[in-house]
Write an enzyme that holds these catalytic residues in place. Structure first.
Site, mmCIF file in Angstrom:
data_model
loop_
_atom_site.group_PDB
_atom_site.id
_atom_site.type_symbol
_atom_site.label_atom_id
_atom_site.label_comp_id
_atom_site.label_asym_id
_atom_site.label_seq_id
_atom_site.Cartn_x
_atom_site.Cartn_y
_atom_site.Cartn_z
ATOM 1 N N GLY A 104 0.852 -1.196 0.000
ATOM 2 C CA GLY A 104 0.000 0.000 0.000
ATOM 3 C C GLY A 104 0.878 1.233 0.000
ATOM 4 N N VAL A 111 3.088 4.594 1.415
ATOM 5 C CA VAL A 111 4.184 4.824 2.364
ATOM 6 C C VAL A 111 3.673 5.286 3.740
ATOM 7 C CG1 VAL A 111 6.231 6.240 2.828
ATOM 8 C CG2 VAL A 111 5.864 5.289 0.551
ATOM 9 N N GLU A 158 5.539 -3.383 0.558
ATOM 10 C CA GLU A 158 5.798 -2.916 -0.813
ATOM 11 C C GLU A 158 4.937 -1.671 -1.014
ATOM 12 O OE1 GLU A 158 8.237 -4.459 -2.251
ATOM 13 O OE2 GLU A 158 8.264 -6.099 -0.803
ATOM 14 N N GLU A 216 4.288 10.651 -5.730
ATOM 15 C CA GLU A 216 3.365 9.701 -6.366
ATOM 16 C C GLU A 216 1.969 10.313 -6.440
ATOM 17 O OE1 GLU A 216 1.926 6.062 -4.311
ATOM 18 O OE2 GLU A 216 2.593 4.960 -6.085
#
Ligand code: NAD
EC number: 1.2.1.88
Length: 416
Positions: free
Chosen positions: A139, A141, A167, A300
């Site tokens: 998911g 950070v 991850e 992101e």
């Protein structure tokens, strides 16, 4: 397709093909592991038993891949663990279908426990249990950092050191050299940036193009962009991509597009419209940035937004360093070049910039057991799900030595 807004091909790749690959290859890798035994000598036999961890594993899965949820829960269960699986709030239906498929296939009850729950409540509950033995997370950070901190705060409670695998996201790049094949750049970039509305951790979101190729690449990108069909994939199989997952995501992407419209360094070349009348639709958007350090080149977005930076052709060495240092992530990236020396140079300079690195190919589309997946830096612990080492995270090996020649003396020989 209905639950997560996937097109038929994206759903098939994910919920069927990749999930099956995960289950079958993990089983194959577990059998291989069983054959990796320590050396035995005439006086003793040594064996390695691959035990599950003592306690439970919490599997916390993201919305975007059904296969990932199945693997986050399935791999630890395969290795003998009890798993509490918390699916994403926006992927409960497909996750529940996977859970039921496992039960139908003979998985005994309570090995994997399906626990749809509020994320933070689940996080607080598992990290305060003395029996937590691991977290298998995929998911964003901030969520992973929060879980890690909670584990650290509770460290004195646990009976064993919890294993933390996470991850997370990426800010994935396509680096284009002057020697690149233009058509493969164009097709690879459109596919990678806009498939599944950019809601792939590996989606290309920053593109670096030399000024010598930019007029040609820009024209071709716009031409192909105009052909992308966005809509309801259940009505029309020629739809390339659908709505984004939920309102929260829609608003976040919309605010990035607003930022692009307002920033003097950013120009929207294509797309830029958002419409939430019948679903959370965001038009695939191509932006050009004059500033390579603009936050849109570093953070992101997790939506269909691609930003291009045009560099002076002879400055490609500096651009490689720029790519390496612009974003905190290190997930995927690609180099497009025909010049073999440039490929080698890019591979060296970008060694730590991507856990999955592509040469003349798009940054997405990793296949289980072919390109085991994951990145380091802020992109996660890089445990490479889909590879042979992954299952090692979910076992606590025990070595058993059996002696065939018992000791007959406590003194060392020189003491005799
Ligand atoms: P998210 O972090 O919002 O949620 C992930 C999971 O964590 C969900 O199940 C959510 O309910 C849960 N959660 C939220 N807060 C929690 C808390 N405080 N404690 C415990 N659990 C909590 O991520 P998302 O939006 O579902 O997924 C998108 C992200 O996942 C993107 O950043 C994407 O790049 C990343 N991702 C990475 C990979 C990879 O392999 N590297 C693969 C897929 C997605």
């Amino acid at each position: 397709m209905i639950g997560q807004g996937k097109t038929v091909i994206q759903a098939e790749i994910d919920a069927a093909a990749e999930l099956i690959d995960f289950f079958r290859f993990n089983a194959k890798f577990a059998l291989q592991l069983q054959h990796e035994q320590p050396i035995s000598v005439p006086i003793s036999t040594n064996t390695m038993a691959f035990r599950g961890l003592e306690g439970f594993i919490a599997a916390v899965s993201p919305f975007n891949f059904t296969a990932i949820g199945g693997n986050l829960a399935g791999a630890p269960a395969l290795m003998g663990n009890v798993v509490l699986w918390k699916p994403s709030d926006t992927a409960i239906l497909s996750s529940y279908t996977v859970y039921n498929a496992l039960r139908e296939a003979g998985l005994p009850p309570n090995i994997i426990q399906f626990v749809p729950a509020d994320g933070p409540v689940f996080g607080d509950t598992i990290t305060s249990s003395e029996h937590l033995s691991g977290i298998n997370f995929t998911g964003s950070v901030p969520t992973f950092k929060r879980l890690w901190k909670q584990v650290a705060e509770n460290l004195d409670r646990y009976r064993t050191f919890p294993r933390l695998a996470g991850e997370c996201g990426g800010k994935n790049f396509h680096f284009v050299h002057n020697s690149a094949d233009v058509e493969s750049v164009v097709y690879g970039t459109i596919r990678s940036a806009f498939e599944y509305s950019g809601q792939k951790c590996s989606a290309c979101s920053r593109l670096y193009v030399p000024d010598s190729l930019w007029p040609q690449i820009k024209a071709r990108l716009l031409e192909e962009h105009a052909k992308i069909k966005v809509g309801n994939p259940a009505d029309d199989f020629s739809t390339f991509t659908s709505a984004v997952i939920d309102e929260k995501s829609f608003r976040r992407i919309q605010s990035w597009i607003k930022h692009a419209k307002e920033s003097p360094n950013l120009t929207i070349l294509a797309g830029g419209n958002c419409d939430d009348k019948v679903g959370y639709f965001v038009e695939p958007t191509i932006i050009e940035s004059k500033d390579p350090k603009e936050k849109i080149m570093a953070e992101e977005i997790f939506g269909p937004v691609l930003t291009a930076y045009v560099y002076p052709e002879n400055k490609y060495k500096e651009v490689l360093k720029l790519i390496d240092s612009t974003s905190p992530y290190g997930l995927t990236g690609a180099v497009f070049a025909q010049d073999k020396n440039v490929i080698q140079e890019a591979t060296e300079v970008l060694r730590n910039a991507a856990g999955n690195f592509y040469i003349n190919d798009k940054s997405t589309g990793a296949v289980v057991a072919q390109q085991p997946f994951g990145g380091s830096r802020a992109s996660g612990t890089n445990d490479k799900p889909g590879g042979p080492h992954y299952i090692l995270r979910w076992t606590s090996p025990q070595v058993i030595k059996e002696t065939h020649v018992p000791l007959t003396e406590w003194k060392y020989p020189y003491m005799q």
